[in-house]
Design a protein around this motif. Structure first.
Motif, PDB file in Angstrom:
ATOM      1  N   ALA A 114       0.828  -1.205   0.000  1.00 55.81           N
ATOM      2  CA  ALA A 114       0.000   0.000   0.000  1.00 55.81           C
ATOM      3  C   ALA A 114       0.863   1.255   0.000  1.00 55.81           C
ATOM      4  N   ASP A 115       1.965   1.266   0.800  1.00 50.03           N
ATOM      5  CA  ASP A 115       2.863   2.426   0.836  1.00 50.03           C
ATOM      6  C   ASP A 115       3.547   2.635  -0.507  1.00 50.03           C
ATOM      7  N   ARG A 116       4.014   1.551  -1.128  1.00 51.25           N
ATOM      8  CA  ARG A 116       4.665   1.666  -2.442  1.00 51.25           C
ATOM      9  C   ARG A 116       3.689   2.199  -3.496  1.00 51.25           C
ATOM     10  N   SER A 117       2.466   1.706  -3.465  1.00 51.86           N
ATOM     11  CA  SER A 117       1.467   2.170  -4.432  1.00 51.86           C
ATOM     12  C   SER A 117       1.178   3.652  -4.241  1.00 51.86           C
ATOM     13  N   ARG A 118       1.038   4.092  -2.984  1.00 47.09           N
ATOM     14  CA  ARG A 118       0.773   5.508  -2.729  1.00 47.09           C
ATOM     15  C   ARG A 118       1.930   6.367  -3.218  1.00 47.09           C
TER      16      ARG A 118
END
Length: 337
Positions: free
Chosen positions: A54-58
């Protein structure tokens, strides 16, 4: 509440637009693509992996939006629009590259002679009706089907039907045009010669087969039982009976919803002032009753038998239309005479 504490809560909830790893993310703004090639840490467990994804996608989305806001923009009716650069990533095609279509005979001839295709006007002046009419279609100019009189040439047979001759000539023109079109497709490489011959034969066979199946279905359903008790032929396909069948409502249902919907429908028609009664059917039944035809009261063999018995019991001589007294029987005979 302390201001520093409020800022820390805000920063935890809403992360900064600046990404520390922006240099590690590859961008293709033309395709709106952000790609992060950094490896993931699978040793920390499944829950930590989902948080990491989720952090990488954001971060990828944030870096992409930061790059879009740096592009030249302009205002329009729908809002601010950014002009995207040319894509740098070659995406694969879903379908193969279309082959170059070969030229038809007419296209080759037009190119050699320098003929330029011009769009013709849709409306043409009609000298007969003195008005503009469409070149093709409904109410077209010089419509052959609207000619109610045709001249007979001097060299032609005076007893020959000129309308049938005109229709036959039109059929020949259509067939010649179809053959010419198929020949052009063959010369252009769209169709092969063997496919052309097989296609014509297959089309004729399909038409004959469809007509034969239709005639068989009509003959099979022409009996009193609608073909239900006819002997079936081995390996014969089942023919579905065409037409509507009467739908009968169930006598009793589990929840009674069918009957409830039916009654509510009738009530709704009455509230809207619509007629619930089939007036046409009621008028037909009333006329049948007055004429004494089958279907009305006293019609048919059962009506005649009951009416005859009633006439005999009362001393009259009533017939198939209903019994009566002796005087009524005499009046009827005198009217018939």
């Amino acid at each position: 509440m302390d201001v520093s504490e409020a800022l820390s809560q805000f920063n935890q909830k809403y992360k900064s637009a600046e990404v520390a790893r922006s240099g590690e993310i590859d961008l293709d703004v033309g395709n709106l693509l952000a790609y992060d090639a950094a490896p993931l840490d699978f040793a920390r467990g499944e829950d930590a992996l989902s948080v990491q994804l989720a952090d990488r996608s954001r971060e990828c989305v944030q870096v992409l939006f930061n790059a879009i806001w740096e592009l030249p923009t302009q205002r329009s009716e729908v809002g601010i629009i950014a002009t995207l650069p040319r894509p740098t990533t070659a995406l694969p095609r879903e379908k193969p590259v279309p082959a170059i279509r070969a030229e038809t005979k007419w296209e080759k001839f037009a190119k050699e002679k320098g003929i330029v295709k011009r769009k013709r006007e849709r409306m043409v002046w009609d000298e007969t009706h003195k008005e503009y009419r469409p070149r093709f279609g409904y109410k077209r100019v010089d419509d052959e089907k609207k000619n109610w009189i045709l001249p007979v040439p001097q060299s032609a047979n005076p007893y020959e039907d000129q309308f049938a001759k005109q229709q036959e000539a039109r059929k020949e023109r259509v067939e010649a045009n179809t053959k010419r079109q198929l020949r052009n497709l063959t010369s252009a490489g769209v169709l092969k010669p063997e496919e052309l011959i097989a296609g014509n034969a297959a089309t004729k066979r399909a038409v004959k087969k469809e007509r034969l199946v239709k005639e068989i279905s009509v003959s099979k359903t022409a009996t009193a039982s609608y073909g239900r008790f006819d002997k079936a032929i081995a390996a014969e396909p089942k023919i579905k009976a065409a037409g509507k069948r009467r739908q009968f409502t169930a006598v009793a249902t589990k929840d009674g919803s069918a009957e409830k919907d039916k009654q509510l429908g009738i009530l709704g028609k009455l509230e809207r002032g619509e007629s619930v009664l089939d007036v046409k059917k009621a008028v037909g039944q009333h006329i049948q009753r007055k004429q004494g035809t089958p279907g009305g009261v006293g019609g048919g063999k059962a009506g005649a038998t009951k009416a005859g018995k009633a006439g005999k019991s009362s001393g009259g001589s009533g017939g198939g239309g209903g019994g009566g007294t002796q005087k009524q029987g005499k009046k009827r005979r005198s009217k018939k005479q």
